[in-house]
Design an enzyme around this catalytic site. Structure first.
Site, mmCIF file in Angstrom:
data_model
loop_
_atom_site.group_PDB
_atom_site.id
_atom_site.type_symbol
_atom_site.label_atom_id
_atom_site.label_comp_id
_atom_site.label_asym_id
_atom_site.label_seq_id
_atom_site.Cartn_x
_atom_site.Cartn_y
_atom_site.Cartn_z
ATOM 1 C CB CYS A 34 -0.919 0.033 1.218
ATOM 2 S SG CYS A 34 -1.860 1.581 1.366
ATOM 3 C CB ALA B 73 4.663 2.692 1.395
ATOM 4 C CE LYS B 74 4.752 -1.552 8.287
ATOM 5 N NZ LYS B 74 5.684 -0.738 9.091
ATOM 6 N N GLY B 75 4.053 -2.940 3.362
ATOM 7 C CA GLY B 75 3.857 -4.167 2.611
ATOM 8 C C GLY B 75 3.715 -5.346 3.545
#
Length: 431
Positions: free
Chosen positions: A58, A103-105
């Site tokens: 994201c 962001a992040k994953g």
């Protein structure tokens, strides 16, 4: 849903809106991630079986600069969680004034069930899946839950293979040998320790008289425990998935850390299976008691540091909390309902977007060094971390005091929202 981390983040934003100098139209834009990618990851495991995993990345907001955020491997990863974490990262980078968005994953998996080779193949497949949306000036991943410098090395190598040359600055949190920076591994825990010290200076209390309970003894919790212990604080309890160790007179943090670093569990340490070495044989240290993670949260201590997962302080247990202050080392450990209850009881909560910002600060310093192709010594990195997180703490407290805000979280959010909104206002709305 009360336990939905994304709804929790939105509620925190809503609570700050009335105090933040932000146009309502811009504020509504800030509630929505720019994009979220879902990837399907078929991986041939070392056993010969093919397993299909799911992953996400994201990208929440890029008004202030490239996206920045970790990648986690965990069985409970969801799209909503990844989007919430990306939002929290947006406010975190704004609060500590880094030129980044958030962001992040995440990948849905149980790392303990995978071999080293399986994890490498999964990491490389995930990197290939998201590589079109990452890059040194676009989106820079980093380690998070169950990922580490080795994971980042695999990500960097996979991206570099497609580019045809080495691109160390595509990720941070790398091993030193391929562009990592000293101080990155312990950076988040160091930041938690520094913020806890600042909190007690602000409250005009002596850290050496302080009792601390830390839920979670992973990378963040163990480093925070070690540094606070070295600073004179009394760490009386800590835990991992196996349970918690508690001694009201203080734990032998060094011995427990050595045991966990060697692959041991807190439960084994309490049972005495590993203890008995030079440090633990010292008469200063008593045998700790085994308690549950839930019991740790309700200990009568000066500071509670939740350093595990989100959503552990809730409406169901907040009335049992007896800590004088909470320092949020984990992301989103306190639900909105619990947050309100703590504010009503005048229990200071240092929010996650401030307390655990040490990791992203040092990730930024690593990224800058990579861009310059010039490395800094550990002393420079630690000094810059202390300067930046100390400045963010001071500005948050100033906002809290001068605007008479209800709590430190609201103060932190008003600063972060105003900075992000101002960037949006200057840039305008395209087209």
């Amino acid at each position: 849903m009360a336990d939905d981390p994304f709804e929790n983040m939105l509620a925190q934003m809503d609570r700050a809106e009335e105090y933040a100098d932000v146009d309502h139209g811009v504020f509504e834009r800030l509630k929505h991630p720019e994009r979220t990618l879902k990837v399907t990851l078929p991986v041939e495991l070392e056993s010969g079986e093919v397993e299909v995993f799911e992953g996400y990345r994201c990208q929440f907001d890029s008004a202030r600069g490239p996206f920045k955020g970790g990648v986690r491997f965990h069985p409970t990863v969801t799209q909503r969680e990844v989007e919430a974490l990306a939002g929290w990262m947006t406010w975190k980078t704004a609060l500590v004034d880094l030129p980044y968005g958030g962001a992040k994953g995440g990948v849905i998996c149980e790392p303990k069930d995978l071999t080293e080779r399986d994890l490498e193949r999964l990491t490389r497949r995930y990197t290939e899946g998201i590589r079109r949306m990452i890059g040194p000036e676009i989106d820079v991943p980093a380690p998070d839950m169950n990922t580490n410098p080795q994971t980042m090395a695999w990500m960097m190598d996979t991206y570099s293979m497609y580019e045809g040359y080495s691109v160390p600055q595509v990720v941070t949190g790398k091993p030193l040998e391929i562009g990592g920076t000293p101080g990155r591994v312990e950076a988040t825990g160091r930041g938690v320790s520094l913020v806890t010290e600042r909190l007690f200076e602000y409250l005009d209390r002596d850290l050496s008289d302080t009792t601390i309970a830390i839920q979670g003894f992973g990378n963040v919790g163990s480093n925070a425990a070690r540094l606070l212990d070295e600073g004179g604080a009394n760490v009386v309890a800590t835990s991992d998935v196996s349970g918690a160790a508690y001694d009201p007179n203080g734990l032998d943090v060094a011995a427990l850390g050595a045991h966990v670093d060697a692959g041991g569990l807190v439960e084994e340490y309490v049972a005495g299976e590993i203890r008995g070495g030079a440090s633990t044989a010292d008469s200063r240290w008593d045998d700790p008691d085994q308690i549950t993670n839930a019991e740790l949260l309700t200990l009568d201590v000066d500071v509670l540091i939740p350093a595990a997962v989100e959503g552990v302080i809730t409406a169901d247990n907040v009335d049992d909390l007896r800590a004088s202050a909470v320092v949020e080392a984990a992301n989103g450990p306190t639900t909105v309902a619990a947050d309100k209850a703590l504010t009503e009881r005048d229990i200071q909560v240092v929010p996650d977007i401030l307390a655990n910002a040490g990791g992203v600060i040092v990730s930024y310093l690593e990224w800058v060094q990579n861009a310059q192709e010039f490395s800094w010594p550990l002393e420079t990195v630690n000094a810059e971390l202390e300067r930046r997180i100390g400045s963010a703490f001071d500005k948050t407290v100033e906002q809290y005091d001068t605007k008479e805000l209800p709590d430190l979280r609201t103060a932190a959010y008003t600063l972060a929202l105003e900075r992000t909104a101002k960037a949006h206002e200057y840039r305008g709305l395209f087209p």
